[in-house]
Scaffold this active site. Structure first.
Site, PDB file in Angstrom:
ATOM      1  N   SER A 155       0.879  -1.203   0.102  1.00  0.00           N
ATOM      2  CA  SER A 155      -0.045  -0.007   0.008  1.00  0.00           C
ATOM      3  C   SER A 155       0.894   1.202   0.086  1.00  0.00           C
ATOM      4  O   SER A 155       0.437   2.340  -0.676  1.00  0.00           O
ATOM      5  CB  SER A 155      -1.193   0.016   1.290  1.00  0.00           C
ATOM      6  OG  SER A 155      -0.159   0.148   2.388  1.00  0.00           O
TER       7      SER A 155
ATOM      8  N   ILE B 197      16.253  -7.332   7.161  1.00  0.00           N
ATOM      9  CA  ILE B 197      17.223  -6.347   7.808  1.00  0.00           C
ATOM     10  C   ILE B 197      18.486  -6.349   6.523  1.00  0.00           C
ATOM     11  O   ILE B 197      18.916  -7.530   6.286  1.00  0.00           O
ATOM     12  CB  ILE B 197      17.820  -6.602   8.974  1.00  0.00           C
ATOM     13  CG1 ILE B 197      16.680  -6.873  10.036  1.00  0.00           C
ATOM     14  CG2 ILE B 197      18.995  -5.849   9.411  1.00  0.00           C
ATOM     15  CD1 ILE B 197      16.086  -5.527  10.535  1.00  0.00           C
TER      16      ILE B 197
ATOM     17  N   HIS C 217       8.741   3.560   9.057  1.00  0.00           N
ATOM     18  CA  HIS C 217       8.394   2.559  10.305  1.00  0.00           C
ATOM     19  C   HIS C 217       7.267   2.891  10.997  1.00  0.00           C
ATOM     20  O   HIS C 217       6.827   4.062  11.344  1.00  0.00           O
ATOM     21  CB  HIS C 217       9.525   2.752  11.299  1.00  0.00           C
ATOM     22  CG  HIS C 217       9.565   1.763  12.531  1.00  0.00           C
ATOM     23  ND1 HIS C 217       9.709   0.340  12.417  1.00  0.00           N
ATOM     24  CD2 HIS C 217       9.078   2.002  13.559  1.00  0.00           C
ATOM     25  CE1 HIS C 217       9.187  -0.226  13.546  1.00  0.00           C
ATOM     26  NE2 HIS C 217       9.074   0.784  14.206  1.00  0.00           N
TER      27      HIS C 217
ATOM     28  N   GLU D 262      23.391   1.432   9.842  1.00  0.00           N
ATOM     29  CA  GLU D 262      23.489   0.143   9.904  1.00  0.00           C
ATOM     30  C   GLU D 262      22.765  -0.660  10.883  1.00  0.00           C
ATOM     31  O   GLU D 262      22.738  -1.957  11.191  1.00  0.00           O
ATOM     32  CB  GLU D 262      25.164  -0.106  10.531  1.00  0.00           C
ATOM     33  CG  GLU D 262      26.091   0.341   9.224  1.00  0.00           C
ATOM     34  CD  GLU D 262      27.326   0.011   9.691  1.00  0.00           C
ATOM     35  OE1 GLU D 262      27.714  -0.548  10.667  1.00  0.00           O
ATOM     36  OE2 GLU D 262      28.425   0.887   8.981  1.00  0.00           O
TER      37      GLU D 262
ATOM     38  N   GLU E 282       0.904   7.150   6.846  1.00  0.00           N
ATOM     39  CA  GLU E 282       2.084   6.512   6.154  1.00  0.00           C
ATOM     40  C   GLU E 282       2.084   6.980   4.495  1.00  0.00           C
ATOM     41  O   GLU E 282       3.164   7.495   4.045  1.00  0.00           O
ATOM     42  CB  GLU E 282       2.411   5.094   6.350  1.00  0.00           C
ATOM     43  CG  GLU E 282       2.899   4.677   7.758  1.00  0.00           C
ATOM     44  CD  GLU E 282       2.890   3.092   7.635  1.00  0.00           C
ATOM     45  OE1 GLU E 282       3.445   2.167   6.854  1.00  0.00           O
ATOM     46  OE2 GLU E 282       2.365   2.235   8.667  1.00  0.00           O
TER      47      GLU E 282
END
Ligand code: GRF
Length: 201
Positions: A13, A92, A109, A142, A174
């Site tokens: 989305s 990740i 996020h 990182e 978002e």
């Protein structure tokens, strides 16, 4: 038009929100390629419907994580991408990959970082009992969800919220936040200084 690559894992989305804002002229960008680590991700269909080059690169089809990331890197580079957008990409990335794309990866996020990084940011917020949560768009470093913050949007948390009801409220934001951040990037309005991102007027 500056070219970006979008990495996805699921329903897409956020990808759709980016595509819609490109289509309506708000976002001066081209999505050069969409890459999913899941071959059945609905996001791939969304990209194909919009005529955008889309490919699945699955970890299990690769000999190692290095090999997996090398394939993603090659697809992005071949497509001429200047920026990598993580739009619901559930893996990740290694330090090696992140360093190759230093300050050229943007993630969204579903929490107000640095609170509630990692999985289930919305569920973590409900369980903790915070009164406000939201979403964060940030450059990727990182660490996990730890890079310099570009912008955040806030939503209230209601007494009867579940992870799902809060997730729905955050998702609306978002879809506003990611295009807004990408527009700032596309217009060269983001200046990174250590942890801080200054937004030029
Ligand atoms: C979003 O909540 C995003 O913040 C998180 O994963 C979800 C992806 O949703 N990282 P979608 O695939 O963009 O619909």
């Amino acid at each position: 038009m500056r070219k970006v690559g979008v990495l996805v894992s699921g329903r897409g989305s956020n990808l759709q929100a980016i595509m819609d804002r490109i289509a309506d002229g708000y976002l001066p960008l081209e999505i050069a390629v969409v890459i999913s680590d899941k071959s059945d991700a609905y996001a791939l269909e969304r990209a194909q419907k919009a005529g955008i080059k889309a490919a699945a690169i699955e970890r299990k089809a690769c000999a190692s994580k290095d090999d997996f990331e090398a394939k993603i890197n090659a697809a992005l580079t071949d497509a001429g991408c200047e920026l990598v957008v993580l739009a619901g990409f559930m893996r990740i990335l290694s330090a090696n990959f992140v360093n190759k794309w230093h300050h050229k990866i943007i993630n969204i996020h579903p929490a107000l970082l640095p609170s509630f990084p990692g999985l289930h940011g919305q569920g973590q917020a409900v369980a903790y009992g915070v009164k406000f949560s939201g979403c964060t768009v940030h450059f990727v470093d990182e660490g996990t969800d730890s890079g310099p913050i570009i912008l955040q949007k806030v939503v209230p948390v209601m007494d009867d919220d579940t992870e799902d009801t809060l997730a729905d409220r955050i998702l609306v934001q978002e879809h506003i936040a990611m295009p807004e951040a990408l527009k700032l990037w596309a217009e060269d309005k983001l200046v990174i200084n250590g942890r801080k991102v200054k937004v030029l007027a």
